[in-house]
Enzyme design. Structure first.
Site, PDB file in Angstrom:
ATOM      1  N   ARG A 341       0.850  -1.220  -0.071  1.00  0.00           N
ATOM      2  CA  ARG A 341      -0.055   0.321   0.014  1.00  0.00           C
ATOM      3  C   ARG A 341       0.560   1.158  -0.197  1.00  0.00           C
ATOM      4  O   ARG A 341       0.533   2.265  -0.657  1.00  0.00           O
ATOM      5  CB  ARG A 341      -0.811   0.195   1.109  1.00  0.00           C
ATOM      6  CG  ARG A 341      -2.006  -1.059   1.089  1.00  0.00           C
ATOM      7  CD  ARG A 341      -2.828  -1.295   2.091  1.00  0.00           C
ATOM      8  NE  ARG A 341      -4.060  -2.034   2.052  1.00  0.00           N
ATOM      9  CZ  ARG A 341      -5.006  -2.416   2.923  1.00  0.00           C
ATOM     10  NH1 ARG A 341      -4.967  -1.842   4.261  1.00  0.00           N
ATOM     11  NH2 ARG A 341      -6.134  -2.992   2.875  1.00  0.00           N
ATOM     12  N   GLU A 474      -6.824  -2.983  16.816  1.00  0.00           N
ATOM     13  CA  GLU A 474      -6.075  -1.558  16.386  1.00  0.00           C
ATOM     14  C   GLU A 474      -5.499  -0.770  17.249  1.00  0.00           C
ATOM     15  O   GLU A 474      -4.529   0.063  16.992  1.00  0.00           O
ATOM     16  CB  GLU A 474      -6.876  -0.912  15.246  1.00  0.00           C
ATOM     17  CG  GLU A 474      -6.259   0.083  14.452  1.00  0.00           C
ATOM     18  CD  GLU A 474      -6.784   0.934  13.344  1.00  0.00           C
ATOM     19  OE1 GLU A 474      -6.362   1.681  12.821  1.00  0.00           O
ATOM     20  OE2 GLU A 474      -8.073   0.449  12.954  1.00  0.00           O
TER      21      GLU A 474
END
Length: 511
Positions: A341, A474
């Site tokens: 990415r 996360e």
């Protein structure tokens, strides 16, 4: 005899219909609407789930003063932790500050990475945990926490099995950027993974009668005699209560919607859109720091390359994994679309207007069901031919046709001479109609967060566990290093969410 039997059957059916018809007309409308909604979900392949927004959560009058385990955050990690704790005989509760459960999990679209799974083996996909480990380490530029990463890959297949055992089947497998094998597991119909997993977990939470309170904003984690012992919760923004427990599991997600936190560590990202739901504000990290927890990689924030800018909506990597390409406003390819990415984002940022188009055909559209949602939201441009699509996009038609012809030859020859792409090349782009989605980079994921060990215990600056405090998802840092691989976030929340439930239960039982 047959007439008599038929008469009895008619009378019985009439009785059932009368009973079913009892009650108010409004209730009938609600029941009919519920049946219609269920049929729609079944048609989408989500037989086992119901939408989080349609869910009835635990009413406040059922709140207790004490639970065995308090879980802060009702995303994938939190609900996984709750289910595992409950299976160990404990009494957990979930507090979610937003009006609905699901968190960022609801927005995940590509899939869940896992290696050596039963579904891979069924489909003849040869994979290994070691390869998954090495490719993820490479994707993170070698900066990943290796202990967490090893635990992660070695427990990925069992996480797929566990989900399957509770009615959440991820047997449609594709590939994401930075991976060399197909290991990105999706719902059977190829639809977006996030809502399917989140709603499936929620259904199981409700079936297990685990209390889940929404609009319940945990403001502080409390401790006594050096041990975490509960939380202070603000209900409906007005009613604060202190709830005690023997352990607290923090699964509040990252800080992708807190631009103040982001700008302090990455001022270069100011002005970018974010794909994060508004509840991702780093609350859990801040509360854990107040208890002596420490953080890692806080400046490592992933910018996703393919975000629809007007609505800050993530266009999942599955679209590229199933064969689409990226083209500039000149109609030319400019990057290996399935590189990591960070590299794809950098390539887009080098373009004049820092935007590009995902281009795909009806074949990709049929394989990546998430595109149906993008179409409903008005993101998808269509053309019956390449020339017609080019006109809609505003790019040179001859150049776009040349680009697609070159790509289709590369797929045929299994050789992308231009950019060295080797994955997501199972099908060419030749089946009209043709489609495009305009995208640009957006803040997507925060790799940084609190430090934990493989037991999901939060550790202090000396590496010692803070008694009674666990974290997963996360909110945690270290696993992904400097760059997260697509499909690893859903895997992380399930793998470490389960571990947090198991280990917090063991801790409580040992007290």
């Amino acid at each position: 005899m047959q007439k008599k039997a038929a008469t009895i059957l008619i009378l019985m059916l009439s009785f059932v219909l009368v009973i079913a018809g009892c009650g108010s007309g409004n209730q009938n409308k609600k029941d009919n609407q519920g049946q219609n909604d269920t049929k729609k979900e079944e048609a989408a392949g989500n037989e086992a789930v119901s939408g989080a927004s349609k869910t009835t959560y635990t009413p406040l009058d059922q709140l207790q003063d004490k639970y065995d385990i308090i879980i802060v955050g009702a995303g994938g990690a939190g609900m996984s932790a709750a289910l595992e704790a409950k299976s160990k005989g404990l009494n957990p509760v979930i507090f979610e500050k937003m009006p609905v459960a699901g968190g960022n999990t609801l927005k995940a679209s590509s899939g869940m990475n896992a290696s050596e799974t039963k579904f891979q083996k069924e489909q003849g996909i040869e994979d290994s945990n070691d390869l998954f480990y090495e490719e993820t380490l490479k994707g993170g530029h070698g900066t990943n926490n290796k202990e967490l990463l090893r635990f992660f890959v070695d427990n990925s297949a069992s996480a797929i099995d566990w989900l399957d055992s509770i009615g959440i089947r991820l047997n449609n497998i594709t590939i994401t950027g930075g991976m060399g094998e197909k290991r990105t597991h999706r719902p059977e119909d190829g639809s977006a993974v996030g809502q399917y997993v989140a709603n499936g977990l929620l259904k199981n939470v409700q079936e297990q009668e685990i209390p889940l309170f929404v609009n319940a904003n945990v403001k502080e984690i409390t401790e006594k005699d050096g041990k975490v012992n509960g939380v202070k919760v603000l209900f409906d923004e007005k009613d604060e209560k202190t709830i005690t427990a023997d352990a607290v599991v923090v699964t509040t997600g990252g800080y992708g919607s807190n631009m103040d936190m982001i700008s302090k560590v990455r001022p270069d990202l100011e002005g970018l859109v974010t794909t994060n739901q508004e509840g991702s504000t780093g609350d859990g990290i801040q509360m854990i720091e107040e208890l002596g927890g420490t953080t890692v990689d806080m400046d490592q924030i992933q910018v996703h390359p393919t975000v629809q800018q007007d609505k800050s909506y993530l266009i999942g990597e599955v679209v590229r994994g199933e064969g689409s390409i990226l083209v500039s406003n000149e109609g030319k390819r400019f990057v290996n679309e399935l590189d990591t990415r960070d590299k794809v984002t950098a390539a887009i940022n080098e373009l004049a207007d820092k935007s590009a188009y995902l281009v795909f055909d009806s074949g990709v559209k049929s394989r990546a069901k998430a595109i149906d949602q993008y179409e409903k939201m008005g993101f998808v441009i269509a053309g019956d031919s390449i020339e017609a699509l080019a006109q809609e996009m505003g790019v040179p038609a001859d150049q776009l046709k040349t680009t697609l012809d070159t790509w289709n030859n590369a797929v045929k020859d299994k050789n992308d001479a231009e950019f060295g792409r080797t994955t997501g090349m199972d099908n060419d782009l030749s089946k009209g109609p043709f489609y495009a989605i305009k995208i640009g980079p957006g803040i997507h994921y925060t790799m940084g967060g609190v430090k934990i060990n493989t037991n999901t215990e939060v550790v202090n600056k000396d590496g010692e566990p803070i008694p009674g405090l666990f974290a997963a998802g996360e909110v945690v840092g270290g696993l992904h290093g400097e760059n997260r691989i697509g499909g690893n976030s859903v895997a992380e929340i399930i793998i470490f969410g389960r571990q947090a439930g198991v280990k917090s239960a063991e801790y409580v039982q040992a007290q």
